[in-house]
Motif scaffolding. Structure first.
Motif, short mmCIF file in Angstrom:
data_model
loop_
_atom_site.label_atom_id
_atom_site.label_comp_id
_atom_site.label_asym_id
_atom_site.label_seq_id
_atom_site.Cartn_x
_atom_site.Cartn_y
_atom_site.Cartn_z
N ASP A 101 0.84 -1.21 0.00
CA ASP A 101 0.00 0.00 0.00
C ASP A 101 0.87 1.26 0.00
O ASP A 101 0.60 2.21 -0.73
N ALA A 102 1.93 1.24 0.82
CA ALA A 102 2.77 2.43 0.95
C ALA A 102 3.54 2.74 -0.33
O ALA A 102 3.91 3.89 -0.58
N LEU A 103 3.77 1.69 -1.15
CA LEU A 103 4.51 1.94 -2.41
C LEU A 103 3.74 2.93 -3.27
O LEU A 103 4.31 3.88 -3.82
N GLU A 104 2.45 2.69 -3.40
CA GLU A 104 1.60 3.57 -4.20
C GLU A 104 1.59 4.99 -3.63
O GLU A 104 1.69 5.97 -4.38
N ILE A 105 1.49 5.09 -2.31
CA ILE A 105 1.46 6.41 -1.65
C ILE A 105 2.78 7.15 -1.90
O ILE A 105 2.78 8.33 -2.27
#
Ligand SMILES: [Zn+2]
Length: 357
Positions: free
Chosen positions: A150-154
């Protein structure tokens, strides 16, 4: 010696953000003020012809849990070995990463248009044409990213465009290579299942993957999976300096086949045939190393990595203001202007153009 006109230089790796973040490293220096501490600030970058490059976010060990482990270098008869660093906690890594990213965006904001965090080839091209200092946001180790990605996209939305899957410590995605000399980079297992997902997701988003600090199996796992050119932002040739951090001729062949790039690391421990941490390392060793990489990879697949603000570098270069000295030494050793342009910035732009979406 001032910069060579018309020869902007992009560099593959620096730890300047860490130097600005850790007071024990940078002594509270500012990016905008000329300093004698470390290797890069904006005035010195301008003098050296540095047009920009990859700005690493490296999360140091949590000082509350593990004191810094600099003293753990174990001397051997022929060199040294450093035990693999312990992994770090994701929430701690995320907190430090956010704080260092905020520092970079503050630099951009306070620069009055002179520094830009670039997110596309258009951004980068405009910066090169208009003499705006271009910073590419890079993570040296993916600890701030959860295994569910999830954090990759953010982070991508925030500007992340380059990702080193590991530093020299294990994380959820892969096993970093411990520092050792003389030693093969084949030190352990490759990517985890989450690491393979990270490669696929980075390909899909167009985030450049950096293979520096991966062990050899991790390198081959990425080479087999990734559809992007293979990149080692700051690594050298194992044949000339057999540290675990350097690339074997077989690895260089794979990078060449993918039309990727190797950014030459100025760390003297990764340049010298004896692996010694000695700043009195002549400039000709740097030139010799570039010659070797160009022989094996071709002139299109070599750039400068430097590792400024992250390593002991040859005192003849000193800091970013020494780059023109190196470019002149390369010119004197026979490189033509068109080749120097490739080494100084065109090869990085070519690889990013093929990688970024
Ligand atoms: Zn590094």
């Amino acid at each position: 010696m001032t910069s060579i006109p018309g020869l902007p230089i992009l560099i593959g790796h620096n730890d300047t953000l860490l130097s600005l973040y850790l007071s024990e490293r940078g002594e509270g220096r500012s990016f905008f003020t000329r300093s004698d501490i470390g290797h890069i600030d904006l005035p010195r970058a301008r003098e050296g012809g540095m047009a920009g490059g990859f700005f690493a976010i490296f999360v140091p060990q949590d000082p509350l849990i593990q004191p810094m482990r600099r003293d753990e270098i174990i001397k051997t008869d022929t060199g040294y070995h450093v035990p693999l660093a312990a992994s770090i906690d994701q929430s701690y890594a995320q907190r430090v990463t956010m704080s260092m990213m905020e520092n970079l965006f503050s630099i951009e904001q306070e620069s009055d248009g002179h520094v830009k965090v670039v997110r596309s080839i258009d951004d980068l091209t405009i910066c090169l044409h208009e003499d705006i200092f271009a910073a590419i946001l890079h993570f040296e180790g993916a600890e701030a990213i959860d295994a569910g990605l999830d954090a990759l996209e953010i982070f991508y939305q925030a500007g992340l465009r380059s990702l080193g899957i590991v530093w020299s410590r294990p994380n959820a995605f892969a096993h970093g290579v411990p520092f050792g000399f003389p030693q093969s980079p084949d030190t352990g297992p490759g990517l985890t299942a989450a690491g393979r997902e990270l490669v696929r997701a980075s390909n899909r988003l167009g985030i450049m993957l950096d293979l520096s600090h991966l062990n050899e199996q991790g390198f081959w796992d990425v080479a087999n999976l990734s559809d992007a050119p293979l990149v080692a932002t700051h690594s050298n040739a194992h044949a000339l300096c057999p540290t675990t951090r350097n690339l074997t001729d077989k690895q260089l062949d794979a990078i060449k086949a993918s039309q990727g790039i190797v950014g030459l690391n100025f760390a003297v421990t990764d340049l010298r045939h004896d692996g010694w941490n000695d700043a009195a390392t002549p400039l000709e060793i740097v030139v010799h190393h570039i010659n070797y990489l160009v022989e094996h990879l071709g002139i299109d697949c070599v750039g400068l990595g430097t590792d400024f603000d992250g390593a002991t570098i040859p005192q003849e270069i000193g800091d970013v203001t020494g780059l023109p000295k190196l470019m002149n030494a390369l010119r004197e050793s026979g490189y033509e202007d068109s080749e120097l342009r490739k080494l100084s910035y065109e090869n990085w732009v070519r690889v990013l153009n093929k990688t970024w979406k």
